[in-house]
Design a protein around this motif. Structure first.
Motif, PDB file in Angstrom:
ATOM      1  N   HIS A 131       0.828  -1.062   0.019  1.00 15.59           N
ATOM      2  CA  HIS A 131       0.155  -0.138  -0.123  1.00 15.59           C
ATOM      3  C   HIS A 131       0.758   1.310  -0.041  1.00 15.59           C
ATOM      4  CE1 HIS A 131      -2.595   2.945   2.617  1.00 15.59           C
ATOM      5  NE2 HIS A 131      -2.883   3.146   1.144  1.00 15.59           N
ATOM      6  N   GLN A 132       0.714   2.280  -1.128  1.00 11.09           N
ATOM      7  CA  GLN A 132       1.533   3.250  -0.925  1.00 11.09           C
ATOM      8  C   GLN A 132       0.622   4.409  -1.488  1.00 11.09           C
ATOM      9  OE1 GLN A 132       5.365   3.311  -2.924  1.00 11.09           O
ATOM     10  NE2 GLN A 132       5.609   1.369  -2.597  1.00 11.09           N
ATOM     11  N   VAL A 133       1.049   5.775  -1.357  1.00 11.12           N
ATOM     12  CA  VAL A 133       0.448   6.950  -1.880  1.00 11.12           C
ATOM     13  C   VAL A 133       1.576   7.486  -2.494  1.00 11.12           C
ATOM     14  CG1 VAL A 133      -0.346   9.071  -1.203  1.00 11.12           C
ATOM     15  CG2 VAL A 133      -0.942   7.292   0.335  1.00 11.12           C
ATOM     16  N   LEU A 134       1.210   7.526  -3.920  1.00 13.85           N
ATOM     17  CA  LEU A 134       2.060   7.921  -4.934  1.00 13.85           C
ATOM     18  C   LEU A 134       1.720   9.422  -5.380  1.00 13.85           C
ATOM     19  CD1 LEU A 134       2.638   4.865  -6.965  1.00 13.85           C
ATOM     20  CD2 LEU A 134       3.966   5.500  -5.215  1.00 13.85           C
ATOM     21  N   VAL A 135       2.801  10.135  -5.995  1.00 10.79           N
ATOM     22  CA  VAL A 135       2.529  11.474  -6.460  1.00 10.79           C
ATOM     23  C   VAL A 135       3.140  11.470  -8.016  1.00 10.79           C
ATOM     24  CG1 VAL A 135       3.139  13.921  -6.521  1.00 10.79           C
ATOM     25  CG2 VAL A 135       2.752  12.783  -4.267  1.00 10.79           C
ATOM     26  N   LEU A 136       2.241  11.290  -8.866  1.00 12.25           N
ATOM     27  CA  LEU A 136       2.634  11.397 -10.311  1.00 12.25           C
ATOM     28  C   LEU A 136       2.879  12.409 -10.794  1.00 12.25           C
ATOM     29  CD1 LEU A 136       0.193   8.444 -11.316  1.00 12.25           C
ATOM     30  CD2 LEU A 136       2.316   8.014 -10.432  1.00 12.25           C
ATOM     31  N   ASP A 137       3.994  12.744 -11.898  1.00 14.05           N
ATOM     32  CA  ASP A 137       4.231  13.831 -12.450  1.00 14.05           C
ATOM     33  C   ASP A 137       3.393  14.208 -13.788  1.00 14.05           C
ATOM     34  OD1 ASP A 137       5.493  11.915 -14.063  1.00 14.05           O
ATOM     35  OD2 ASP A 137       7.287  12.963 -14.274  1.00 14.05           O
ATOM     36  N   SER A 138       2.211  13.697 -13.576  1.00 15.46           N
ATOM     37  CA  SER A 138       1.351  13.976 -14.769  1.00 15.46           C
ATOM     38  C   SER A 138      -0.367  13.849 -14.211  1.00 15.46           C
ATOM     39  CB  SER A 138       1.628  12.990 -15.927  1.00 15.46           C
ATOM     40  OG  SER A 138       1.297  11.583 -15.283  1.00 15.46           O
ATOM     41  N   ALA A 139      -1.056  14.678 -14.891  1.00 17.46           N
ATOM     42  CA  ALA A 139      -2.508  14.511 -14.495  1.00 17.46           C
ATOM     43  C   ALA A 139      -3.156  13.693 -15.264  1.00 17.46           C
ATOM     44  CB  ALA A 139      -3.034  16.147 -14.572  1.00 17.46           C
ATOM     45  N   VAL A 140      -3.563  12.462 -14.604  1.00 17.94           N
ATOM     46  CA  VAL A 140      -4.180  11.420 -15.486  1.00 17.94           C
ATOM     47  C   VAL A 140      -5.758  11.432 -15.060  1.00 17.94           C
ATOM     48  CG1 VAL A 140      -4.124   8.911 -15.777  1.00 17.94           C
ATOM     49  CG2 VAL A 140      -2.101  10.161 -15.300  1.00 17.94           C
TER      50      VAL A 140
END
Length: 200
Positions: A131-140
């Motif tokens: 289980h992780q909370v990720l910050v992506l460098d794109s708006a999906v």
């Protein structure tokens, strides 16, 4: 079984819970003190209330309220398994303090708590799940595309992906991901000679 023997069983049980189960698995020193303090504190308060005119129900309610307040007003984050250890230490203290006609039942319930924590928090139980909370460098914005991107990024099968924040200006996506790692066959260590089935 006398009350003093039940006290000793509780101390042995909480020592096993903290130093035999929790600390070897999670290595968080500050919670060792917390679990020991909760157990011994509840044991002392419940024992004192059991010999006074105050009802046992009131004492139990005060103990639960105190522990819930500690968990709610904590300064650092606690995981769910750490909350479970809190309540296990609390339950052990209450069972050790209750003066019942069947003290062996109290000891058996203590053993049941320890067995439950041993099995429920075992490393081999659902060991591939993460289980992780990720910050992506794109708006999906497309959910299927998001899941496909996460599976490629994590090299795992994504079971749940919940978008927590979608920033179209800064092009970022904060997503809560629950996934299972892919099983891999054991590989030969780098530099190790490969074995051959032929004999000279």
């Amino acid at each position: 079984m006398s009350q003093l023997v039940l006290f000793a069983v509780d101390i042995c049980a909480v020592v096993l819970l903290v130093f035999g189960l929790y600390f070897p698995r999670h290595r968080r020193r500050d919670l060792v003190v917390a679990y020991l303090g909760v157990n011994v504190g509840v044991l002392a308060v419940a024992s004192a209330l059991s010999t006074s005119d105050v009802g046992a129900g009131l004492g139990l309610g005060m103990a639960l309220f105190g522990v819930l307040s500690i968990i709610r007003l904590r300064s650092t984050e606690l995981d769910q398994h750490e909350v479970a250890y809190y309540f296990s230490a609390l339950a052990l203290g209450l069972l050790g303090a209750l003066n019942t006609t069947t003290p062996w039942l109290n000891a058996g319930l203590m053993a049941l708590i320890l067995a439950t924590m041993f099995l429920g928090d075992h490393r081999r139980l659902f060991r591939r799940y993460r289980h992780q909370v990720l910050v992506l460098d794109s708006a999906v914005t497309d959910h299927l595309a998001l899941v496909a991107h996460l599976e490629q990024l994590l090299d795992a099968r994504v079971h749940v992906a919940t978008v927590q924040r979608l920033d179209l200006v800064n092009e970022t996506t904060v997503v809560d991901v629950r996934y299972a790692l892919a099983e891999r066959a054991p590989t030969t260590a780098p530099g190790a000679p490969a074995r051959s089935g032929a004999r000279r």
